[in-house]
Design a protein around this motif. Structure first.
Motif, short mmCIF file in Angstrom:
data_model
loop_
_atom_site.label_atom_id
_atom_site.label_comp_id
_atom_site.label_asym_id
_atom_site.label_seq_id
_atom_site.Cartn_x
_atom_site.Cartn_y
_atom_site.Cartn_z
N GLY A 105 29.25 -48.40 15.94
CA GLY A 105 30.07 -49.15 16.88
C GLY A 105 29.70 -48.86 18.32
N ALA A 106 29.51 -47.58 18.63
CA ALA A 106 29.15 -47.21 19.99
C ALA A 106 27.85 -47.89 20.39
CB ALA A 106 29.01 -45.70 20.11
N PHE A 138 39.27 -47.85 23.12
CA PHE A 138 38.26 -46.95 22.58
C PHE A 138 37.01 -47.75 22.23
CE2 PHE A 138 35.95 -44.68 19.29
CZ PHE A 138 35.83 -43.43 19.87
N HIS A 139 35.87 -47.34 22.81
CA HIS A 139 34.64 -48.09 22.57
C HIS A 139 33.49 -47.22 22.09
CE1 HIS A 139 36.53 -51.66 24.13
NE2 HIS A 139 36.84 -51.04 25.25
N GLU A 190 39.31 -54.98 22.98
CA GLU A 190 39.58 -55.01 21.53
C GLU A 190 40.70 -56.03 21.28
OE1 GLU A 190 40.12 -50.61 20.10
OE2 GLU A 190 40.14 -50.61 22.28
N ASP A 223 35.34 -56.23 21.33
CA ASP A 223 34.98 -55.11 20.47
C ASP A 223 35.77 -55.26 19.17
OD1 ASP A 223 34.75 -52.75 19.08
OD2 ASP A 223 34.96 -51.44 20.83
N GLN A 226 36.54 -52.37 14.79
CA GLN A 226 37.58 -52.01 13.82
C GLN A 226 38.28 -53.24 13.24
OE1 GLN A 226 41.42 -48.97 13.76
NE2 GLN A 226 39.66 -48.48 14.98
N LYS A 252 31.97 -50.44 11.78
CA LYS A 252 32.83 -49.87 10.71
C LYS A 252 32.72 -50.53 9.33
CE LYS A 252 36.09 -47.08 13.22
NZ LYS A 252 36.00 -47.26 14.68
C1 LIG Z 1 35.31 -46.70 15.84
C2 LIG Z 1 35.22 -47.60 17.01
C3 LIG Z 1 34.11 -47.58 17.86
C4 LIG Z 1 33.01 -46.56 17.73
O1 LIG Z 1 32.30 -46.73 16.54
P1 LIG Z 1 31.28 -45.59 16.07
O2 LIG Z 1 30.64 -46.20 14.86
O3 LIG Z 1 32.08 -44.37 15.77
O4 LIG Z 1 30.34 -45.37 17.18
C5 LIG Z 1 34.06 -48.49 18.89
N1 LIG Z 1 35.04 -49.40 19.08
C6 LIG Z 1 36.12 -49.46 18.27
C7 LIG Z 1 37.16 -50.50 18.51
C8 LIG Z 1 36.25 -48.56 17.21
O5 LIG Z 1 37.33 -48.61 16.43
#
Ligand SMILES: *Cc1c(COP(=O)(O)O)cnc(C)c1O
Length: 402
Positions: A105-106, A138-139, A190, A223, A226, A252
């Protein structure tokens, strides 16, 4: 080797970056996992929304085994059949025209930030590099995605921060409008804040964000790391609204637990990346892409997403019933199979108590108990989890000063 010894060796050999639960899961089937001591659990964590098809899914396991025998990895210097098939599936079933694959995700969000900056750089707007993100978001944990993340606790100690990020309150359109100055290239948001506590914005918020972005000529990047891949009951969470984003990031749940990330974009934006702009050694490799094809095909199969919606509504209703009986529950919120209860107290003890009763759940934002089972969860399994939660809440009520 006994569990205690594994825990000792973990402390001895592995970086101390996680507050780990003192169990070790070794196998699973569907929504159930088993630990090294033979105890069984109902899994409402699902690897933090990663194991979308549950554990030991026969078709997913077979696809991985078949692909592993043929070719696990090949460089993006060559054409990769499963990657092409996966990209085509994603394009045919989403807003996107093009897909870039990475591993997390990152990384997907990092790619989105680069893409937005490059898009305006190519147009000669070299100073237009600011990203507006949301407070409490959270990103990810890379330096740029940390700068995008609207929570100080994750950023402290890693200064200097990557420049070019500012934050406004999630859901606040007036603040967003003020922040969208001519130097902003994109808004990153998000659809539902996950790690920040399963926070849902006002109904028209995302559509209004789209309108503001259009008025200022900046990109809208969602984003959906999730919320994506069926989690909220539509393939992408934004589909329930009537607008088209410029960029969406996924990770994810996309490959059912196999590491993958994806950057989805319209042609207009995707063309900012040319050979040499961006790359990943493992991104979209045959193994990960084969897994994701199974997940996406299953998610798009007849009735699958409707079932996620129905099960989510069922879970939400059951949680609401508990909330009406236990004042300790301040709020129930969620969409599809991304549900949560906000508690009046920190939820760490409840996570442990649920585990004692054979159910794995996760606590986020200190007081938010999050329920994200595999997307194949049954009503019976939801009822079983609710029964455990009821018993745990009843136990807490008996404590005089809780
Ligand atoms: C978990 C998450 C991330 C980060 O994903 P990773 O695979 O841990 O790098 C980024 N954005 C959102 C919305 C998340 O839930």
């Amino acid at each position: 080797m006994a569990l205690g010894q594994f825990i000792e060796e973990n402390a001895k050999y592995v970086f101390n970056t996680y507050g780990r639960t003192p169990i070790m899961l070794i196998e699973g089937r569907g929504c159930r996992v088993k630990d090294s001591e033979g105890r069984e659990y109902l899994d409402f964590v699902a690897g933090i929304a990663a194991c979308s098809l549950g554990h030991g899914h026969p078709r997913l396991a077979a696809a991985l085994a078949d692909q592993a025998k043929k070719l696990i990895h090949v460089s993006n210097l060559f054409h990769i059949e499963p990657q092409i098939r996966l990209a085509r599936l994603l394009v045919e079933h989403t807003f996107a025209d093009k897909v870039f694959f990475c591993n997390s995700g990152a990384e997907a969000n990092e790619g989105a930030v680069k893409l937005a900056r490059k898009f305006f750089h190519d147009r000669g707007e070299h100073d237009r590099y600011w990203i507006v993100a949301m407070e409490n978001s959270f990103h990810g944990r890379t330096l740029a995605t940390l700068a995008a993340t609207g929570q100080m606790k994750y950023r402290q100690g890693f200064e200097p921060e990557v420049q070019g990020f500012r934050h406004v309150a999630f859901g606040d359109l007036v603040a967003l409008e003020k922040a969208l100055t001519a130097d902003v290239c994109a808004v990153l948001v998000e659809p539902i804040q996950g790690e920040g506590g399963v926070r849902i914005p006002p109904q028209d918020y995302l559509s209004n964000v789209r309108e503001l972005c259009d008025a200022r000529g900046c990109l809208l990047m969602l984003d959906e790391v999730q919320t994506g891949t069926g989690r909220t009951g539509t393939f992408l969470a934004h589909e329930r609204f009537d607008f088209v984003p410029d960029v969406v990031t996924l990770a994810k749940g996309l490959a059912g637990g196999v590491p993958i990330g994806a950057l989805l974009a319209t042609d207009r934006v995707a063309q900012a990346f040319v050979p040499g702009s961006h790359a990943s050694t493992f991104g979209g490799n045959p193994l990960a892409a084969s897994a994701a094809i199974v997940v996406v095909e299953e998610a798009l199969s007849d009735g699958f997403l409707k079932n996620v919606s129905d099960k989510g509504a069922f879970l939400g209703a059951k949680l609401a019933q508990l909330a009406s009986r236990y004042p300790l529950i301040k709020e129930v919120r969620g969409m599809g199979l991304m549900q949560a209860i906000e508690l009046a107290v920190p939820c760490a003890d409840m996570v442990a108590a649920m585990r004692e009763r054979g159910v794995l759940v996760n606590c986020t934002a200190e007081t938010v108990l999050r329920f994200m089972p595999p997307l194949i969860v049954t009503e019976a399994e939801i009822n079983e989890m609710i029964g455990a939660l009821d018993a745990v809440l009843a136990g807490i009520r008996e404590v005089p000063d809780a």
